[in-house]
Every structure is written in C-alpha cells, then in structure tokens.
Design a protein around this motif. Structure first.
Motif, short mmCIF file in Angstrom:
data_model
loop_
_atom_site.label_atom_id
_atom_site.label_comp_id
_atom_site.label_asym_id
_atom_site.label_seq_id
_atom_site.Cartn_x
_atom_site.Cartn_y
_atom_site.Cartn_z
N LEU A 196 0.92 -1.33 0.10
CA LEU A 196 -0.03 0.17 0.05
C LEU A 196 1.02 1.14 -0.21
CD1 LEU A 196 -2.81 1.23 0.19
CD2 LEU A 196 -2.41 1.09 2.73
N LEU A 197 2.06 1.29 0.99
CA LEU A 197 2.61 2.15 0.84
C LEU A 197 3.62 2.64 -0.24
CD1 LEU A 197 4.13 2.08 4.55
CD2 LEU A 197 2.36 3.93 3.72
N ILE A 198 4.01 1.79 -1.05
CA ILE A 198 4.82 1.73 -2.13
C ILE A 198 3.86 2.12 -3.30
CG2 ILE A 198 5.93 0.38 -3.95
CD1 ILE A 198 6.68 -1.55 -1.76
N SER A 199 2.73 2.19 -3.17
CA SER A 199 1.78 2.32 -4.25
C SER A 199 1.53 3.80 -4.55
CB SER A 199 0.32 1.63 -4.11
OG SER A 199 -0.23 2.15 -3.00
N PHE A 200 2.11 4.71 -3.35
CA PHE A 200 1.99 6.16 -3.35
C PHE A 200 2.96 6.66 -4.13
CE2 PHE A 200 -1.25 5.31 0.08
CZ PHE A 200 -1.99 6.26 -0.22
N PRO A 201 2.92 7.31 -5.20
CA PRO A 201 3.91 7.82 -6.22
C PRO A 201 4.76 8.98 -5.52
CG PRO A 201 1.85 8.71 -6.80
CD PRO A 201 1.46 7.75 -5.44
N SER A 202 6.06 8.98 -5.61
CA SER A 202 6.80 10.35 -5.43
C SER A 202 6.66 10.53 -3.77
CB SER A 202 6.59 11.39 -6.02
OG SER A 202 6.69 11.08 -7.42
N THR A 203 6.56 9.37 -2.84
CA THR A 203 6.53 9.87 -1.53
C THR A 203 8.24 9.34 -1.10
OG1 THR A 203 5.66 7.77 -0.86
CG2 THR A 203 4.15 9.38 -1.24
N SER A 204 8.44 10.24 -0.02
CA SER A 204 9.52 10.00 0.80
C SER A 204 9.56 9.18 2.01
CB SER A 204 10.34 11.23 1.21
OG SER A 204 9.47 11.97 2.20
N SER A 205 10.31 8.67 2.68
CA SER A 205 10.34 7.80 3.67
C SER A 205 9.34 8.28 4.71
CB SER A 205 11.69 7.29 4.14
OG SER A 205 12.33 8.48 4.65
N TYR A 206 9.68 9.74 5.07
CA TYR A 206 8.93 10.17 6.08
C TYR A 206 7.48 10.51 5.74
CZ TYR A 206 10.39 14.90 4.33
OH TYR A 206 10.59 15.91 3.44
N THR A 207 7.08 10.70 4.57
CA THR A 207 5.85 11.03 4.30
C THR A 207 5.10 9.60 4.46
OG1 THR A 207 6.25 10.82 1.93
CG2 THR A 207 6.07 13.10 2.86
N GLU A 255 -4.90 13.37 -9.41
CA GLU A 255 -4.17 12.76 -10.54
C GLU A 255 -2.52 13.23 -10.55
OE1 GLU A 255 -3.77 12.87 -15.51
OE2 GLU A 255 -5.49 13.38 -14.53
N VAL A 256 -1.66 12.37 -10.36
CA VAL A 256 -0.39 12.57 -10.30
C VAL A 256 0.26 12.91 -11.76
CG1 VAL A 256 2.12 12.05 -9.55
CG2 VAL A 256 -0.03 11.47 -8.08
N VAL A 257 0.65 13.99 -12.34
CA VAL A 257 1.04 14.28 -13.61
C VAL A 257 2.70 13.96 -13.64
CG1 VAL A 257 1.27 15.87 -15.61
CG2 VAL A 257 -0.84 15.97 -14.06
N LEU A 284 -1.21 15.46 0.44
CA LEU A 284 -1.61 15.04 -0.81
C LEU A 284 -0.62 15.88 -1.70
CD1 LEU A 284 -5.34 15.03 -0.77
CD2 LEU A 284 -4.19 13.06 -1.00
N ALA A 285 -0.16 17.16 -1.53
CA ALA A 285 0.55 17.86 -2.47
C ALA A 285 2.06 17.24 -2.55
CB ALA A 285 0.60 19.07 -2.12
N SER A 286 2.44 16.52 -1.21
CA SER A 286 3.75 16.16 -1.20
C SER A 286 3.84 14.79 -2.34
CB SER A 286 4.20 15.68 0.23
OG SER A 286 3.31 14.59 0.72
N THR A 287 2.70 14.31 -2.45
CA THR A 287 2.81 12.99 -3.35
C THR A 287 2.96 13.69 -4.85
OG1 THR A 287 0.38 12.80 -3.76
CG2 THR A 287 1.28 11.71 -1.87
N LEU A 332 5.95 18.85 6.80
CA LEU A 332 5.37 17.60 7.02
C LEU A 332 6.40 16.58 7.76
CD1 LEU A 332 3.78 16.65 3.51
CD2 LEU A 332 2.51 17.36 5.69
N LYS A 333 7.44 16.76 7.63
CA LYS A 333 8.47 15.93 8.34
C LYS A 333 8.44 16.31 9.77
CE LYS A 333 13.40 14.93 8.79
NZ LYS A 333 14.97 15.35 8.10
N VAL A 334 8.22 17.46 10.54
CA VAL A 334 8.25 17.85 11.71
C VAL A 334 7.08 17.60 12.16
CG1 VAL A 334 7.43 20.36 11.74
CG2 VAL A 334 8.84 19.51 13.45
#
Length: 343
Positions: A25-36, A59-61, A170-173, A259-261
């Motif tokens: 599930l987590l891998i399926s989110f595009p362009s997310t860093s480890s802390y997101t 939609e992720v363009v 959501l914007a972070s993705t 988001l990190k903090v």
C-alpha cells in the motif's frame, strides 16, 4: 499441544500477510519520501482522521514541466461561493489554458521559460456534511465540474488544521514546485500570482502570505474560547509569526520540512488555529514567513480594495477575506477592465 502450535502458526502467518499488504500500500503512493510514508502510517491508524483517505484521488502528472497546485478551502454547503469563483477568478485560468485530461488540470506556457509548459492543478477541498441534501448537491456538483476533492471526514471548524494538513500531504505526493492554499472568500488573480512566482527572487523554502503580528499572536488560554490552546501543546504565551489562513504559498521543499516535523510530533488533538499551527511547524524547522501583505497580498476584510484606485489595485494578486459573492464579482469586473497580465 499440536492444536496450540497450529493456532500460533496461523496468527504469525496472518501478521506476515498483513505486513506485506501494508508495504504494498505504501509503495503504491507515487513520489513519497520515507517520512511521508511514515506520516501516512502513523495517521492512518487513528480513528476518524482526515489524513486517512479521500473519496477522490488527485491525478499525479508525470511530466518534465513545472507544476503548481491551488487548494481552495471550502465547506460542503458553500455551493454558491464555489460557483462564483468558477465564474470570476478561476475563469481567467480556465479560459486562457488547455485542460490536461480533466478540467481542473490546466497547461499554459511558462512565463519564465517559453520553451516549457506550466501545469496548474486546482481543487476545491471539502469534507462531508451531516445533511443528506448537502451531500447530494456536492456529489452532483463534483460530477459536473470535476474539481472537488472530498476528504473522508465530517466538516467541523475544529478540524481545519487536519483539513489543511491533509491537503499538504496530498501535495507532497505530487511533482509540484509551489502549493497555494486559499479560502473561498478570497479573490486570487492567478496570472499575476504566477508572474510573481516565476520572476521574483524567492527563498528555496518559501512560506509567504499576510504575516500576522502584534496582539494577534497572543495565545488564548481561556478554555471556553474557540481558539483555546492548552499549555501542554504550546508552552509559549505568544505564537511565532505565521501567515494568515485565508491565503499563503509554500514551496515544495518548505512543505516537506513542515510534514517532516508534523510527522514526528503529530496532531494528537484538534488544533483550533490551522494557520498558527503551520507557523509553529515553520518555526520548528527554521523557516521564516515572508511578508506579502500590503505588497502583493491584501488580506484586510470584506471591503478590501473598495477605495483603491485601479493603479494601486493592480499591485495585488490576492485580496479579501470574508468577501461576499457580490464583492467577488465587483473585484473581478475591475480586474477585467484593467488590461492586466494575461496567461
């Protein structure tokens, strides 16, 4: 004895399957860093939390072009406000751009690099309403315009901080350079804002808007007040400087720091002032808000701009707070007659 060990084996195997599913599930989110991913993990376990999911997917363009996203905060019942925005300042964007797939994703020529495009996303962000007729109206509106992002929680004032943080997560993705948060009672001149973003010398970690100061920064300790903040959450008597909630801009790098903090400390209880909460996070990561009020932004109440001559009004790209629908249309008419920068 054999039955006892068989039960334990089944439990262990079930836990293993659940762990594998969560990783997928987590891998399926595009362009997310480890802390997101960590942020989503922690927040998704909480009950009735808006970070948990949305009923509409962004939609992720995946394009090399620069991108920005505009989140327009709106309550489900504010149908007329959303319609007035589509007929005023959003019409400048829609009428001078090309849709990419869906109506709320627009493509224009990048004003700072004519060889590249600029992709602009915009979304009205709403929770849900307890009234069936309101829910039905929003569903119909979303089907017609395709520009409403529904967060999976019931809309209340106390959850505004959660609502904003959901939008930011959501914007972070997304592969965006800038994130704009604006309320539905503010007039936003998108062409002028884009020109400022693309031609100004800005800090890499941008957090800009109408920066609050003076008595507005004093923390309310009265438990009966709707802006009450417990000393357990904030021990200081004064908030750090923060951008007024009706409008502010974040760069992607600043957003990720916030988001990190927030993922490290989290919102354990609803925080009454979403804009002050963003300011608290900014202070904790060493980001100073950039003052735009009186320069490019004028957050000064429902009668903002009424006494300004056109030449002075032309200096601003975000005006309002508390604008009536009538005032929204009047401001739009004035901007339309000034031959301003067009997309």
């Amino acid at each position: 004895m054999m039955f006892f060990w068989l039960k334990k084996l089944i439990v262990v195997f079930s836990l293993f399957i659940a762990a594998v599913f969560l990783c997928e599930l987590l891998i399926s989110f595009p362009s997310t860093s480890s802390y997101t991913k960590k942020l989503f993990q922690g927040l998704s376990t909480r009950e009735n939390h808006p970070f948990r999911s949305t009923t509409d997917a962004i939609e992720v363009v995946q394009e090399p072009d620069e991108q920005l996203v505009i989140f327009i905060t709106s309550a489900p019942f504010q149908t007329e406000r959303r319609l007035s925005i589509r007929q005023t300042w959003l019409s400048l964007l829609v009428n001078n751009t090309i849709a990419r797939g869906r109506s709320s994703i627009r493509i224009i020529k990048n004003p700072s690099n004519s060889s590249n495009n600029l992709v602009i996303h915009y979304w009205f962000v709403c929770g849900h309403d307890t009234k069936v007729e309101v829910e039905s109206a929003v569903q119909n509106e979303s089907a017609v315009y395709g520009d409403i992002l529904r967060l999976n929680y019931t809309e209340t004032y106390s959850l505004l901080a959660f609502k904003t943080m959901s939008s930011l997560w959501l914007a972070s993705t997304m592969d965006v350079q800038f994130i704009v948060k604006v309320d539905d009672d503010v007039y936003l001149h998108v062409p002028k804002m884009i020109w400022w973003l693309k031609t100004s010398s800005l800090p890499e970690k941008l957090y800009a808007g109408a920066v609050q100061g003076g008595v507005e920064l004093k923390v309310v300790r009265d438990p009966t007040h709707k802006w009450f903040v417990s000393e357990q959450f904030l021990n200081d008597s004064w908030f750090p400087p923060y951008c007024n909630g009706p409008f502010y801009i974040l760069s992607k790098s600043a957003l990720l720091e916030l988001l990190k903090v927030s993922s490290n400390e989290g919102l354990s209880t609803p925080f009454p002032l979403e804009d002050a909460y963003i300011g608290i996070l900014a202070k904790r990561v060493g980001i100073t808000p950039l003052q735009l009020n009186g320069k490019h932004v004028l957050i000064a109440g429902p009668w903002v701009g009424i006494r300004l001559e056109d030449k002075k009004l032309n200096d601003f790209f975000a005006l309002g707070h508390g604008l009536s629908i009538e005032r929204m249309f009047k401001l739009h008419a004035r901007f339309a007659n000034m031959n301003l920068i067009q997309l």
